[in-house]
Design a protein around this motif. Sequence first.
Motif, PDB file in Angstrom:
ATOM      1  N   GLN A  26       8.837   0.713   4.440  1.00  0.00           N
ATOM      2  CA  GLN A  26       8.595  -0.556   3.738  1.00  0.00           C
ATOM      3  C   GLN A  26       9.678  -1.574   4.098  1.00  0.00           C
ATOM      4  OE1 GLN A  26       8.306   1.446  -0.238  1.00  0.00           O
ATOM      5  NE2 GLN A  26       6.529   0.116  -0.492  1.00  0.00           N
ATOM      6  N   TYR A  38      -3.007   7.356 -13.137  1.00  0.00           N
ATOM      7  CA  TYR A  38      -2.357   6.207 -12.517  1.00  0.00           C
ATOM      8  C   TYR A  38      -3.019   4.912 -13.004  1.00  0.00           C
ATOM      9  CZ  TYR A  38      -1.871   3.873  -7.741  1.00  0.00           C
ATOM     10  OH  TYR A  38      -1.672   3.070  -6.670  1.00  0.00           O
ATOM     11  N   ALA A  48       0.834  -1.203   0.000  1.00  0.00           N
ATOM     12  CA  ALA A  48       0.000   0.000   0.000  1.00  0.00           C
ATOM     13  C   ALA A  48       0.871   1.255   0.000  1.00  0.00           C
ATOM     14  CB  ALA A  48      -0.929  -0.009   1.221  1.00  0.00           C
ATOM     15  N   ARG A  90       9.404   7.409   4.334  1.00  0.00           N
ATOM     16  CA  ARG A  90       8.259   6.567   3.942  1.00  0.00           C
ATOM     17  C   ARG A  90       8.728   5.240   3.340  1.00  0.00           C
ATOM     18  NH1 ARG A  90       2.798   7.554   2.122  1.00  0.00           N
ATOM     19  NH2 ARG A  90       2.150   6.111   0.499  1.00  0.00           N
ATOM     20  N   GLY A  94       3.790   1.607  -1.346  1.00  0.00           N
ATOM     21  CA  GLY A  94       4.288   1.796  -2.702  1.00  0.00           C
ATOM     22  C   GLY A  94       3.221   2.365  -3.627  1.00  0.00           C
ATOM     23  N   LEU A  95       2.017   1.826  -3.528  1.00  0.00           N
ATOM     24  CA  LEU A  95       0.937   2.279  -4.414  1.00  0.00           C
ATOM     25  C   LEU A  95       0.423   3.666  -4.039  1.00  0.00           C
ATOM     26  CD1 LEU A  95      -1.193  -0.995  -4.770  1.00  0.00           C
ATOM     27  CD2 LEU A  95       0.237   0.075  -6.531  1.00  0.00           C
ATOM     28  N   GLY A  96       0.768   4.132  -2.850  1.00  0.00           N
ATOM     29  CA  GLY A  96       0.249   5.421  -2.398  1.00  0.00           C
ATOM     30  C   GLY A  96      -1.190   5.324  -1.905  1.00  0.00           C
ATOM     31  N   VAL A  97      -1.620   4.085  -1.643  1.00  0.00           N
ATOM     32  CA  VAL A  97      -2.975   3.818  -1.165  1.00  0.00           C
ATOM     33  C   VAL A  97      -2.936   3.817   0.361  1.00  0.00           C
ATOM     34  CG1 VAL A  97      -4.570   1.867  -0.954  1.00  0.00           C
ATOM     35  CG2 VAL A  97      -3.677   2.531  -3.206  1.00  0.00           C
TER      36      VAL A  97
END
Lengths: 387, 387
Positions: free
Chosen positions: B18, B328, A20, B14, A22-25
Amino acid sequence: MPVVGMAGGGQLARMTQQAAIGLGVSLRVLAGAPDESAAKAVSDARIGNDRSLDDLAAFAKGCDVVTFDHEHVPGPNIRELEAQGVPCRPGSAALAHAQDKLVMRDRLSGLDVPCPAYSHVPPSAPLAFLEAFAREHGRPLVLKATRGGYDGKGVWIVEDLDREAHELVQRLLSEGVDLMVEQHVPFTRELAALVARSPYGQGAAYPIVETVQEGGICTEVISPAHGLSKDLAAEAQSLALRVADELGVVGLLAVELFQTAGGLLVNELAMRPHNSGHWTIEGARTSQFEQHLRAVLDLPLGSTEPTAPYTVMANVLGGDDPDVYSRYIHVMAHDPGVKVHMYGKESRPGRKIGHVTVLGDDLAGLRERARHAADFLRWGPRMKEHR
Amino acid sequence: MPVVGMAGGGQLARMTQQAAIGLGVSLRVLAGAPDESAAKAVSDARIGNDRSLDDLAAFAKGCDVVTFDHEHVPGPNIRELEAQGVPCRPGSAALAHAQDKLVMRDRLSGLDVPCPAYSHVPPSAPLAFLEAFAREHGRPLVLKATRGGYDGKGVWIVEDLDREAHELVQRLLSEGVDLMVEQHVPFTRELAALVARSPYGQGAAYPIVETVQEGGICTEVISPAHGLSKDLAAEAQSLALRVADELGVVGLLAVELFQTAGGLLVNELAMRPHNSGHWTIEGARTSQFEQHLRAVLDLPLGSTEPTAPYTVMANVLGGDDPDVYSRYIHVMAHDPGVKVHMYGKESRPGRKIGHVTVLGDDLAGLRERARHAADFLRWGPRMKEHR
């Protein structure tokens, strides 16, 4: 950018958070406690009971879509959320097949999907029924709770219908456990087919993997399954895509399979990121966690292309010494190429607390490296005693 | 498992989250506001001013080590934290070379590391000094604020020492900006060397990459730099490892280089995950973010082996329409293999809001795919007007 709510605070939600980000979600999780695996990794962690309709409904407010880290959210509660207008993906109708093994077997049989012989166990005169089933399908028998099992829990291999078996069946029935029985299939190995399906209807299939189980717990996954014929691999992928489509699955579908002399048989279904797909974090262009998010958001699905000839994943189980960190340092020093994934869970004997992944072209070498890392993380220098 | 504190709430923190999730390490960030890029992704986000000693000291309590997402934490405050016993990695002594370009140039020159000709600009009679510097080293001149610049900010290319240049220099000096001047090097291309160093002294070098800049902002990174000789690549890696060692860097060190007819020259240093290393998330066995965490925790470093023959990363800059999501979706549909990374930042014209990565063996094709994805995310179907 959309908000995805995931009910459950386990490692699947935790690893979904990596995707999430990474996806910016935005990922919101509903965890039982602030120290659960995913709650430690997600900024928007809500604490509550994911079996409770009130907690689920409060959680769902502000989510664009709700999905699940496990199968244990009661179906009636998901149906009620849907009635309230909350998009649940997968939906209750599809998810029922991952929540109830008998519902799944009946449906797959109706679709002519090959399964082991099975039957519901009638609560009255169950033993006479099991005797008759054994006469027809042989022994041992596989007794399963129709609902609520995972990682080998809720499954019993019954060699003989002796006094012990009688007592087990009577105890389970008296506890209100709904039982089914299956033929014990003489399989050569276990495989898994992982596919994704979006509401738009797009499907994507990962390479077919081999899963190695010990005591009902998956210990190792090899991608792709070594020596599997192209035809059987394509058959397994098609079967999983067809099941996803017929059942209306949205998100991931993992189909656990038995490879037998007579062909493939379906063992279990799961509709979420699955242990047999952890290898995709490094081993596929799109990880299963990213793919699940893309599917439930109805985004175009990502490439499932492998990034290396072989990927091997081994689960890390807790040993008898909970201080994993010193062993973790050793593993990193021993093998700079191994990818260590820890779930932020307290180590307890036999508990899945992480996994390791290695990639390359020498399968035997990869398996040895993965096994060494997982065994060392569990046992340290005493690993040889446990091999 | 240890707690790593990272001062700053940008995309580097950010993406470090991850990696921290995978390692099972707890990342705490000090962000300026709850809607900053990293604060949205980290469960343990503290809100405060990372320039303030009080806020830093409160933040550091309970962290096993403190590291940085940028170079703007004042050196005296880091020294004070160190005096209080907080392990800061990189330490203030090393970090000074990434915070002050003049300190860096003086130190590297003392180590015989090749740099462009440079000098401090004396605040009295600066123009006469610049005239003399230009007579010796040619024009244009590169004027730099010794401290505080990033992404082309704090750097001015001065073609002629005309009235405009006089006014610029006078204005900067009157604002208290400390200035240095450098020769404008006629380079063939820009490269970057990324290395990690642990307190134990272990070093690890990534492949040398080419960086493409437009208007002082990095737009594209190609790994490895195409056609770079083995000797020059090894020289760049050795140079970066030596600088890391001599300066006592702990964590990552990115060395921006000019490739010239006469050899390599150092442009800038950064001591943190760096834009030129975003490709490592998919393109190297160990991402720069994981490597930075391993280094600052004094864990054994991970393999820097590439996972594909070529990896191309393109930065996504904000366009004039802040609604990125519809574009996107298009990018994902157009190219299922492109990895889209969004930073959770509000889109503003020219702002870095994400990046895309593609991997494979056809470099020209990869560059076209990366550029298409980044341009489409910025401009949508109007991208052709901006090419």
